[in-house]
Design a protein around this motif. Structure first.
Motif, PDB file in Angstrom:
ATOM      1  N   LEU A 219      23.882  -0.881  71.024  1.00 38.11           N
ATOM      2  CA  LEU A 219      25.047  -1.906  71.876  1.00 38.11           C
ATOM      3  C   LEU A 219      25.915  -1.282  72.558  1.00 38.11           C
ATOM      4  O   LEU A 219      26.254  -1.468  73.919  1.00 38.11           O
ATOM      5  N   THR A 220      25.827   0.310  72.336  1.00 34.99           N
ATOM      6  CA  THR A 220      27.198   0.898  73.306  1.00 34.99           C
ATOM      7  C   THR A 220      26.253   1.863  74.464  1.00 34.99           C
ATOM      8  O   THR A 220      27.287   1.743  75.522  1.00 34.99           O
ATOM      9  N   HIS A 221      25.682   1.605  74.789  1.00 35.05           N
ATOM     10  CA  HIS A 221      24.682   1.993  75.682  1.00 35.05           C
ATOM     11  C   HIS A 221      25.574   4.162  76.113  1.00 35.05           C
ATOM     12  O   HIS A 221      25.549   4.064  77.268  1.00 35.05           O
ATOM     13  N   PRO A 222      25.066   4.704  75.247  1.00 35.88           N
ATOM     14  CA  PRO A 222      25.791   5.793  75.500  1.00 35.88           C
ATOM     15  C   PRO A 222      24.775   7.043  76.844  1.00 35.88           C
ATOM     16  O   PRO A 222      23.827   6.695  77.057  1.00 35.88           O
ATOM     17  N   ASP A 223      25.402   7.681  77.416  1.00 33.55           N
ATOM     18  CA  ASP A 223      24.862   8.177  79.064  1.00 33.55           C
ATOM     19  C   ASP A 223      24.421   9.973  77.952  1.00 33.55           C
ATOM     20  O   ASP A 223      23.959  10.083  78.642  1.00 33.55           O
ATOM     21  N   PHE A 224      24.885   9.747  76.841  1.00 34.25           N
ATOM     22  CA  PHE A 224      24.761  11.239  76.463  1.00 34.25           C
ATOM     23  C   PHE A 224      24.202  11.440  74.915  1.00 34.25           C
ATOM     24  O   PHE A 224      25.307  10.116  74.724  1.00 34.25           O
ATOM     25  N   ILE A 225      24.032  11.992  74.573  1.00 34.10           N
ATOM     26  CA  ILE A 225      24.103  12.594  73.336  1.00 34.10           C
ATOM     27  C   ILE A 225      24.209  13.444  72.880  1.00 34.10           C
ATOM     28  O   ILE A 225      23.618  14.613  73.283  1.00 34.10           O
ATOM     29  N   SER A 226      25.211  13.114  71.673  1.00 33.41           N
ATOM     30  CA  SER A 226      26.038  15.417  71.701  1.00 33.41           C
ATOM     31  C   SER A 226      26.238  15.545  69.975  1.00 33.41           C
ATOM     32  O   SER A 226      26.443  13.904  69.442  1.00 33.41           O
ATOM     33  N   TYR A 227      24.542  16.292  69.733  1.00 35.76           N
ATOM     34  CA  TYR A 227      24.121  16.327  68.900  1.00 35.76           C
ATOM     35  C   TYR A 227      24.464  17.417  67.598  1.00 35.76           C
ATOM     36  O   TYR A 227      24.732  18.623  68.345  1.00 35.76           O
ATOM     37  N   LYS A 228      24.564  17.641  66.188  1.00 38.17           N
ATOM     38  CA  LYS A 228      24.128  19.226  65.727  1.00 38.17           C
ATOM     39  C   LYS A 228      23.957  19.871  66.382  1.00 38.17           C
ATOM     40  O   LYS A 228      22.119  19.302  65.715  1.00 38.17           O
ATOM     41  N   TYR A 229      23.588  21.495  66.507  1.00 38.92           N
ATOM     42  CA  TYR A 229      22.358  21.555  67.142  1.00 38.92           C
ATOM     43  C   TYR A 229      21.420  22.182  65.821  1.00 38.92           C
ATOM     44  O   TYR A 229      19.933  21.875  65.975  1.00 38.92           O
ATOM     45  N   LEU A 230      22.105  21.896  64.598  1.00 38.24           N
ATOM     46  CA  LEU A 230      20.728  22.302  63.536  1.00 38.24           C
ATOM     47  C   LEU A 230      20.713  21.131  62.606  1.00 38.24           C
ATOM     48  O   LEU A 230      19.058  21.169  62.545  1.00 38.24           O
ATOM     49  N   ASP A 231      20.649  19.956  63.771  1.00 36.42           N
ATOM     50  CA  ASP A 231      19.925  18.620  62.915  1.00 36.42           C
ATOM     51  C   ASP A 231      19.653  17.851  64.028  1.00 36.42           C
ATOM     52  O   ASP A 231      19.461  16.706  63.672  1.00 36.42           O
ATOM     53  N   MET A 232      18.610  18.629  65.028  1.00 36.50           N
ATOM     54  CA  MET A 232      17.861  18.013  66.178  1.00 36.50           C
ATOM     55  C   MET A 232      17.161  17.376  65.549  1.00 36.50           C
ATOM     56  O   MET A 232      16.292  16.882  66.438  1.00 36.50           O
ATOM     57  N   GLY A 233      16.083  17.235  64.324  1.00 37.85           N
ATOM     58  CA  GLY A 233      15.416  16.832  63.567  1.00 37.85           C
ATOM     59  C   GLY A 233      15.122  16.152  64.006  1.00 37.85           C
ATOM     60  O   GLY A 233      14.246  14.976  62.910  1.00 37.85           O
ATOM     61  N   VAL A 234      16.323  14.924  63.219  1.00 36.60           N
ATOM     62  CA  VAL A 234      16.498  14.095  63.201  1.00 36.60           C
ATOM     63  C   VAL A 234      15.719  13.049  64.607  1.00 36.60           C
ATOM     64  O   VAL A 234      15.587  12.807  66.249  1.00 36.60           O
ATOM     65  N   PRO A 235      14.700  12.254  63.843  1.00 37.68           N
ATOM     66  CA  PRO A 235      13.688  11.353  64.461  1.00 37.68           C
ATOM     67  C   PRO A 235      14.468  10.929  66.094  1.00 37.68           C
ATOM     68  O   PRO A 235      14.330  10.745  67.618  1.00 37.68           O
ATOM     69  N   ALA A 236      15.631  10.168  65.805  1.00 34.69           N
ATOM     70  CA  ALA A 236      16.743   9.765  66.911  1.00 34.69           C
ATOM     71  C   ALA A 236      17.154  10.792  67.792  1.00 34.69           C
ATOM     72  O   ALA A 236      16.747   9.840  69.197  1.00 34.69           O
ATOM     73  N   PHE A 237      17.384  10.896  67.430  1.00 34.03           N
ATOM     74  CA  PHE A 237      17.541  12.189  68.292  1.00 34.03           C
ATOM     75  C   PHE A 237      16.701  12.607  69.410  1.00 34.03           C
ATOM     76  O   PHE A 237      16.901  12.547  70.398  1.00 34.03           O
ATOM     77  N   ILE A 238      15.307  13.054  68.524  1.00 36.48           N
ATOM     78  CA  ILE A 238      14.078  13.721  69.781  1.00 36.48           C
ATOM     79  C   ILE A 238      13.786  12.246  70.569  1.00 36.48           C
ATOM     80  O   ILE A 238      13.415  12.501  71.475  1.00 36.48           O
ATOM     81  N   LEU A 239      13.687  10.604  69.895  1.00 40.49           N
ATOM     82  CA  LEU A 239      13.250   9.499  70.391  1.00 40.49           C
ATOM     83  C   LEU A 239      14.360   9.739  71.857  1.00 40.49           C
ATOM     84  O   LEU A 239      14.032   9.409  73.227  1.00 40.49           O
ATOM     85  N   ASN A 240      15.641   9.757  71.609  1.00 44.96           N
ATOM     86  CA  ASN A 240      16.440   9.508  73.029  1.00 44.96           C
ATOM     87  C   ASN A 240      16.257  10.795  73.901  1.00 44.96           C
ATOM     88  O   ASN A 240      15.884  11.043  75.074  1.00 44.96           O
ATOM     89  N   GLN A 241      15.725  12.532  73.642  1.00 42.09           N
ATOM     90  CA  GLN A 241      15.807  13.449  74.256  1.00 42.09           C
ATOM     91  C   GLN A 241      14.314  12.938  75.023  1.00 42.09           C
ATOM     92  O   GLN A 241      13.820  13.450  76.139  1.00 42.09           O
TER      93      GLN A 241
END
Length: 276
Positions: A219-241
């Protein structure tokens, strides 16, 4: 029911969930040229603060120190009871001002007499921070809207940013903030702020599940993802990056070894407690 039939239905359900998950959490593809002038900087979390030197977080002194050190700045914007934009991370003033009241319930006049962490520093107006920085370093502006309607705070933030001549990004945990900017000011670079809310405290919360897994991105189409560095293993973060090649910011890194390790894994590092 035969075991094979159960396995087939389970596999189909898993496939459907995976497809929905991937669709919902995808930020889409973006033009990386929109990030020109915003990457290649280290962002000082709440300014370059050091309470041992009498410089509290999110203070004018912290922002001046960041500019003097040629660091970009991350800061937090909130709304007072009389609809004035101030810079403060917590809504409750207890930690920073030893007053057990909420910013959203107080007038600017009442806030102006308070001091930050026992120093001579006061709670800054967002407009004063913009005037002081004056475009010399980029700003990463977190819009706090957990108790404030995005339809109220976002236009007020934009009213100031529309007159600001300098590089900046906005971000928020609240997807409705990003949605407002997508439809009203799409040229503003916007980021979904998140972490794994269930890592340390497993519990049932559908809203936090959606934000953790970035499932409002469609819905929001963010230009970037700002995520806690210790939680980079979340599948959604990996998918986007890795798949969508989305721009990423990592927060908040507190020491040089972690900085050296994670700087190579993102586009923006948000740091605190040391100088890169």
């Amino acid at each position: 029911m035969e075991k094979s039939s159960i396995l087939k239905k389970t596999a189909r359900a898993a496939a459907v969930f995976s497809a929905v998950y991937a669709f919902a959490s995808s930020s889409g593809f973006h033009d990386r040229r929109r990030w020109r002038g915003l990457t290649g900087w280290d962002y000082a979390h709440r300014g370059l603060h050091d309470i041992k030197r009498g410089i509290p977080e999110n203070s004018m002194a912290a922002f001046r120190a960041a500019v003097a050190g040629n660091y970009a700045i991350e800061l937090d914007v909130r709304l007072t009871a009389d609809n004035r934009l101030v810079v403060m991370h917590d809504n409750n003033l207890l930690r920073m001002c030893r007053v057990n009241k909420r910013i959203s319930h107080m007038l600017l006049e009442d806030l102006s007499v308070l001091r930050l962490a026992g120093t001579d520093q006061t709670i800054p107006l967002f407009s004063d921070v913009l005037d002081m920085v004056g475009g010399r370093v980029p700003l990463l502006i977190e819009i706090k809207a957990e108790e404030t309607s995005p339809s109220l705070i976002c236009p007020l933030v934009w009213q100031l940013l529309s007159k600001y001549d300098g590089p900046y990004l906005i971000e928020s945990f609240n997807p409705l903030v990003l949605l407002w900017f997508r439809f009203h000011q799409p040229a503003v670079v916007r980021g979904q702020l998140s972490c794994d809310f269930f890592r340390e405290s497993p519990h049932a919360d559908i809203a936090l599940f959606l934000v953790t897994n970035l499932m409002t991105n469609f819905l929001t189409h963010p230009d970037f993802i700002s995520y806690k560095y210790l939680d980079m293993g979340v599948p959604a973060f990996i998918l986007n990056q890795k798949v969508m090649h989305a721009m990423t910011a990592l927060w908040t890194i507190h020491n040089r070894p972690a900085y050296e390790k994670y700087k190579k894994k993102c586009d923006i590092v948000i740091f605190e407690g040391f100088r890169p």
